[in-house]
Design a protein around this motif. Structure first.
Motif, PDB file in Angstrom:
ATOM      1  N   GLY A   1       0.798  -1.225   0.000  1.00  9.94           N
ATOM      2  CA  GLY A   1       0.000   0.000   0.000  1.00  9.94           C
ATOM      3  C   GLY A   1       0.821   1.261   0.000  1.00  9.94           C
ATOM      4  O   GLY A   1       0.283   2.357   0.205  1.00  9.94           O
ATOM      5  N   GLY A   2       2.140   1.148  -0.252  1.00 14.54           N
ATOM      6  CA  GLY A   2       3.013   2.311  -0.251  1.00 14.54           C
ATOM      7  C   GLY A   2       3.042   3.034  -1.582  1.00 14.54           C
ATOM      8  O   GLY A   2       2.500   2.560  -2.582  1.00 14.54           O
ATOM      9  N   ASP A   3       3.722   4.169  -1.593  1.00 13.88           N
ATOM     10  CA  ASP A   3       3.823   4.981  -2.809  1.00 13.88           C
ATOM     11  C   ASP A   3       5.250   5.081  -3.332  1.00 13.88           C
ATOM     12  O   ASP A   3       5.576   5.980  -4.078  1.00 13.88           O
ATOM     13  CB  ASP A   3       3.270   6.383  -2.560  1.00 13.88           C
ATOM     14  N   GLY A   4       6.100   4.137  -2.919  1.00 11.88           N
ATOM     15  CA  GLY A   4       7.489   4.156  -3.357  1.00 11.88           C
ATOM     16  C   GLY A   4       8.437   4.738  -2.340  1.00 11.88           C
ATOM     17  O   GLY A   4       9.661   4.725  -2.544  1.00 11.88           O
ATOM     18  N   ALA A   5       7.913   5.237  -1.244  1.00 11.74           N
ATOM     19  CA  ALA A   5       8.720   5.767  -0.145  1.00 11.74           C
ATOM     20  C   ALA A   5       8.056   5.350   1.162  1.00 11.74           C
ATOM     21  O   ALA A   5       6.858   5.051   1.193  1.00 11.74           O
ATOM     22  CB  ALA A   5       8.825   7.288  -0.231  1.00 11.74           C
ATOM     23  N   PRO A   6       8.815   5.318   2.264  1.00 12.26           N
ATOM     24  CA  PRO A   6       8.215   4.913   3.542  1.00 12.26           C
ATOM     25  C   PRO A   6       7.059   5.827   3.927  1.00 12.26           C
ATOM     26  O   PRO A   6       7.014   6.999   3.531  1.00 12.26           O
ATOM     27  CB  PRO A   6       9.369   5.041   4.536  1.00 12.26           C
ATOM     28  N   SER A   7       6.136   5.311   4.698  1.00 18.51           N
ATOM     29  CA  SER A   7       5.070   6.148   5.224  1.00 18.51           C
ATOM     30  C   SER A   7       5.698   7.234   6.097  1.00 18.51           C
ATOM     31  O   SER A   7       6.807   7.073   6.602  1.00 18.51           O
ATOM     32  CB  SER A   7       4.106   5.310   6.053  1.00 18.51           C
ATOM     33  N   PRO A   8       5.018   8.381   6.282  1.00 18.50           N
ATOM     34  CA  PRO A   8       5.599   9.462   7.102  1.00 18.50           C
ATOM     35  C   PRO A   8       6.016   9.004   8.488  1.00 18.50           C
ATOM     36  O   PRO A   8       7.061   9.420   8.994  1.00 18.50           O
ATOM     37  CB  PRO A   8       4.461  10.490   7.159  1.00 18.50           C
ATOM     38  N   ILE A   9       5.215   8.143   9.104  1.00  8.76           N
ATOM     39  CA  ILE A   9       5.545   7.650  10.444  1.00  8.76           C
ATOM     40  C   ILE A   9       6.873   6.911  10.430  1.00  8.76           C
ATOM     41  O   ILE A   9       7.774   7.178  11.245  1.00  8.76           O
ATOM     42  CB  ILE A   9       4.428   6.719  10.960  1.00  8.76           C
ATOM     43  N   PHE A  10       7.034   5.975   9.504  1.00 14.52           N
ATOM     44  CA  PHE A  10       8.250   5.174   9.462  1.00 14.52           C
ATOM     45  C   PHE A  10       9.449   5.986   8.974  1.00 14.52           C
ATOM     46  O   PHE A  10      10.590   5.721   9.382  1.00 14.52           O
ATOM     47  CB  PHE A  10       8.041   3.942   8.579  1.00 14.52           C
ATOM     48  N   ALA A  11       9.234   6.956   8.109  1.00 13.74           N
ATOM     49  CA  ALA A  11      10.343   7.792   7.645  1.00 13.74           C
ATOM     50  C   ALA A  11      10.954   8.557   8.811  1.00 13.74           C
ATOM     51  O   ALA A  11      12.180   8.646   8.947  1.00 13.74           O
ATOM     52  CB  ALA A  11       9.861   8.755   6.563  1.00 13.74           C
TER      53      ALA A  11
END
Length: 334
Positions: free
Chosen positions: A229-239
């Motif tokens: 379900g990602g967009d090619g980059a980590p979710s904001p929380i995980f980033a």
């Protein structure tokens, strides 16, 4: 379901890259590059081009694994800083320039403006960093070309958090292994110093922190995948989490291994300083994680944001709060 392992593609490419870097980015080569006037290893740059990294169309987990291996080998190239533009925009030799200095060897910089993402020609004075390379504090101008919107800029920043973290963790793992080997060889008072509790505990604590950081790198990479379900980059929380954890763990490893080596850790003939100088430089080039961690904590105390978090621990969606957090949440609502 959350998968905390490297994917098969990331593992295959990572092991192949590690094998190549064992020769092309040996400690001797790292020292030779640092002694050059420009801090570059031109032969390594050529070898990486032949390896095909800049031609790969890969997902975030493979990109993170590439950064991990480059950090582990202290590769004297400006590739990690260009990985986000390569992955998101399919543009090579473009540095991530949203904040902090960028490598002087990259001709262009990706910058964020109010209306989107722009590519500008690098402009500024180069200076040698503690890592032995040359950095430029880019002076943004009014020129440049707009290449994407703000959503793409946000995605690029989140991917940079991941690859930055992966590089620090890779270098930290190599440094920790070097410290363990030294502790198992060095003798004092007729014993291997690794047998002393004070030394062993430092290395164990550093290992635990670093293992946690590496696990978080793999988790963050997983959240970036389209299949998750990602967009090619980590979710904001995980980033936010992965960058902060990598900074903390890599600094702890550098400090602990220096203490294990004692005075030898500051001697140029030992390799500790090669790793610790680079880790110090990498952890200070961008934002301090404290502010973003505070924002993260606030979002965890708001049900409308907390309940949308995915892939955290064993929960697909949401986050069960401990008692003290529920009490804070209740007071905030009253």
């Amino acid at each position: 379901m959350l998968d905390e392992r490297w994917s098969s593609d990331a593992e295959d490419i990572g092991l192949a890259l590690r094998k190549m870097l064992a020769t092309e980015s040996s400690i001797e080569r790292v020292r030779q590059a640092e002694a050059r006037a420009d801090g570059r290893d031109l032969q390594l740059e050529s070898s990486l081009a032949e390896f095909g990294i800049t031609e790969m169309q890969v997902e975030a987990d493979v990109t993170a694994r590439i950064a991990y291996e480059l950090g582990r080998a202290l590769a004297s190239v400006a590739l990690v800083e260009s990985l986000p533009a390569l992955a998101v925009l399919n543009l090579g030799n473009v540095a991530f320039g949203f904040e902090g200095p960028v490598p002087a060897t990259l001709p262009e910089v990706a910058v964020r403006r109010d209306d989107g993402l722009y590519i500008e020609t690098l402009h500024g004075v180069a200076r040698r960093s503690a890592a032995g390379d040359f950095l430029v504090e880019h002076q943004p101008g009014l020129s440049g070309r707009r290449v994407a919107d703000m959503a793409t800029a946000d995605r690029m920043e989140r991917l940079m958090d991941l690859v930055d973290a992966a590089r620090m963790v890779g270098a930290g793992q190599a440094l920790l292994q070097y410290g363990i080997e030294y502790a198992n060889e060095r003798e004092q008072f007729g014993r291997k110093i690794g047998g002393f509790q004070a030394v062993a505990h430092k290395l164990v604590d550093a290992s635990i922190a670093l293992e946690g950081a590496e696990l978080l790198v793999r988790k963050a990479a997983f959240t970036a995948l389209e299949s998750a379900g990602g967009d090619g980059a980590p979710s904001p929380i995980f980033a936010r989490m992965v960058f902060a954890k990598a900074v903390e763990a890599s600094r702890l490893v550098a400090t602990s291994v220096h203490q294990v080596f004692g005075g030898n850790g500051f001697a140029m003939e030992y390799n500790v300083q090669l790793f610790s100088r680079r880790l110090r430089s990498w952890t200070m080039r961008r934002h301090r994680p404290g502010t973003k961690l505070a924002d993260l904590a606030r979002s965890m105390l708001r049900s409308e944001t907390r309940d949308t978090v995915r892939h955290l621990w064993n929960n697909d969606v949401g986050l069960p709060l401990p008692r003290w957090a529920r009490e804070v949440d209740s007071k905030a609502r009253s």
